[in-house]
Design an enzyme around this catalytic site. Sequence first.
Site, mmCIF file in Angstrom:
data_model
loop_
_atom_site.group_PDB
_atom_site.id
_atom_site.type_symbol
_atom_site.label_atom_id
_atom_site.label_comp_id
_atom_site.label_asym_id
_atom_site.label_seq_id
_atom_site.Cartn_x
_atom_site.Cartn_y
_atom_site.Cartn_z
ATOM 1 N N ASP A 160 0.845 -1.204 0.000
ATOM 2 C CA ASP A 160 0.000 0.000 0.000
ATOM 3 C C ASP A 160 0.879 1.253 0.000
ATOM 4 O O ASP A 160 0.372 2.376 -0.068
ATOM 5 C CB ASP A 160 -1.017 -0.015 1.147
ATOM 6 C CG ASP A 160 -0.380 -0.095 2.510
ATOM 7 O OD1 ASP A 160 0.860 -0.209 2.600
ATOM 8 O OD2 ASP A 160 -1.133 -0.046 3.517
ATOM 9 N N SER A 161 2.214 1.060 0.023
ATOM 10 C CA SER A 161 3.136 2.180 -0.209
ATOM 11 C C SER A 161 2.892 2.772 -1.598
ATOM 12 O O SER A 161 3.353 3.879 -1.896
ATOM 13 C CB SER A 161 4.593 1.713 -0.090
ATOM 14 O OG SER A 161 4.822 0.555 -0.871
ATOM 15 N N ASP A 184 -1.153 -6.091 -0.161
ATOM 16 C CA ASP A 184 -1.454 -5.421 1.106
ATOM 17 C C ASP A 184 -2.955 -5.196 1.250
ATOM 18 O O ASP A 184 -3.625 -4.800 0.288
ATOM 19 C CB ASP A 184 -0.763 -4.051 1.137
ATOM 20 C CG ASP A 184 0.402 -4.017 2.091
ATOM 21 O OD1 ASP A 184 0.444 -4.838 3.038
ATOM 22 O OD2 ASP A 184 1.289 -3.166 1.893
ATOM 23 N N LYS A 215 -1.259 -9.257 3.070
ATOM 24 C CA LYS A 215 -0.495 -8.790 4.232
ATOM 25 C C LYS A 215 -1.349 -7.804 4.998
ATOM 26 O O LYS A 215 -2.045 -6.983 4.394
ATOM 27 C CB LYS A 215 0.813 -8.131 3.797
ATOM 28 C CG LYS A 215 1.609 -7.560 4.977
ATOM 29 C CD LYS A 215 3.025 -7.199 4.598
ATOM 30 C CE LYS A 215 3.188 -5.877 3.909
ATOM 31 N NZ LYS A 215 2.669 -4.712 4.658
ATOM 32 N N GLU A 229 -1.356 -5.288 8.827
ATOM 33 C CA GLU A 229 -0.520 -4.715 9.878
ATOM 34 C C GLU A 229 -1.163 -4.886 11.244
ATOM 35 O O GLU A 229 -2.391 -4.799 11.362
ATOM 36 C CB GLU A 229 -0.322 -3.206 9.614
ATOM 37 C CG GLU A 229 0.373 -2.912 8.300
ATOM 38 C CD GLU A 229 0.558 -1.415 8.043
ATOM 39 O OE1 GLU A 229 0.211 -0.589 8.927
ATOM 40 O OE2 GLU A 229 1.043 -1.087 6.951
ATOM 41 N N GLU A 256 9.367 -4.119 10.340
ATOM 42 C CA GLU A 256 9.779 -2.844 9.740
ATOM 43 C C GLU A 256 10.332 -1.914 10.815
ATOM 44 O O GLU A 256 9.669 -1.655 11.833
ATOM 45 C CB GLU A 256 8.581 -2.181 9.024
ATOM 46 C CG GLU A 256 8.965 -0.848 8.383
ATOM 47 C CD GLU A 256 7.959 -0.322 7.367
ATOM 48 O OE1 GLU A 256 6.944 -1.019 7.095
ATOM 49 O OE2 GLU A 256 8.189 0.788 6.854
HETATM 50 O O1 KIV Z 1 3.576 -1.161 1.571
HETATM 51 C C1 KIV Z 1 4.764 -1.509 1.634
HETATM 52 O O2 KIV Z 1 5.586 -1.206 0.765
HETATM 53 C C2 KIV Z 1 5.160 -2.303 2.788
HETATM 54 C C3 KIV Z 1 6.625 -2.605 2.928
HETATM 55 C C4 KIV Z 1 7.332 -1.425 3.430
HETATM 56 C C5 KIV Z 1 6.861 -3.794 3.791
HETATM 57 O O3 KIV Z 1 4.358 -2.665 3.579
#
Ligand code: KIV
Length: 282
Positions: free
Chosen positions: A44-45, A83, A113, A115, A182
């Site tokens: 989600d970056s 994500d 993924k 969090e 992280e």
């Molecule tokens: O969204 C992302 O890029 C991440 C990584 C930093 C692990 O969650």
Amino acid sequence: MRTTLRDVRRLLDSSEPIPMVTAYDYTSALLADRAGIPMILVGDSMAQTMLGFEDTLPVTVDDMVRHTAAVVRGTSRAFVVADMPFMSYQASLSDALRNAGRLLKEGGAQAVKLEGGASMVETVRALVGSGVAVMAHLGLTPQSVHQLGGYGVQARTAAAARTLLDDARALEEAGAFALVLELVPAELAAEVTEELSIPTIGIGAGEACDGQVQVWHDLLGLSVDFTPRHAKRYAEVGTVVREALERWAEDVRERRFPTDQQTSHLTERIDLGTKTLEPDRE
Ligand code: KIV
């Protein structure tokens, strides 16, 4: 053949460090796949790197589904993790199941993924119980940036380190197949790695983790204004792209582009009614 969790397990058992990189589109995914990267994260970056937002919060499930599907189309070998966006899994188990289902069914991801620690244990259990492979994420959890007060290193106190270790154990017990760590101190990441039997994938968490994940733009020199300390630039792709665009624009201005090589001609005379066009070349 696409990488499976069994292959990931084999890498772990043979103590071979696991590289994982983010990708958000078809072309990047194709390049990462051809480079032999076994795991790709549709992070989600993307909110910051692709969409220009300040943080990851605005990304939607629709955004993630669309970009995950593009990444999956670009890959034939990599294991693709998508994500789960902010508030697509926190409010209820049914939200989590429905949205993870979309990432797998519509996006084609192999895993999701999410969090968070103790508060996410039941969610991980429910997803895994429904057949969804889940990668967990502890330490700096960017979706909580406002609560954390920034993007600093986490778990530096004894209490916070103990909580992180307990959370890691609980997430493994709930069925997570891997854990992203992280921005946690290397010593703590090493301890978590030693304690868990699932792979830890570090980002700014030292060399003891079982794998390393980096953001595409940081790794390749595409982050225009800022590169985090935990990243190493392996190329200056941003500079290469900018210089190529400057040269092309100059060629257009100077009428050096296109040349005959990029041009097609008529092969015979054509009558437009008002005018006849003759082929430029025989
Ligand atoms: O969204 C992302 O890029 C991440 C990584 C930093 C692990 O969650």
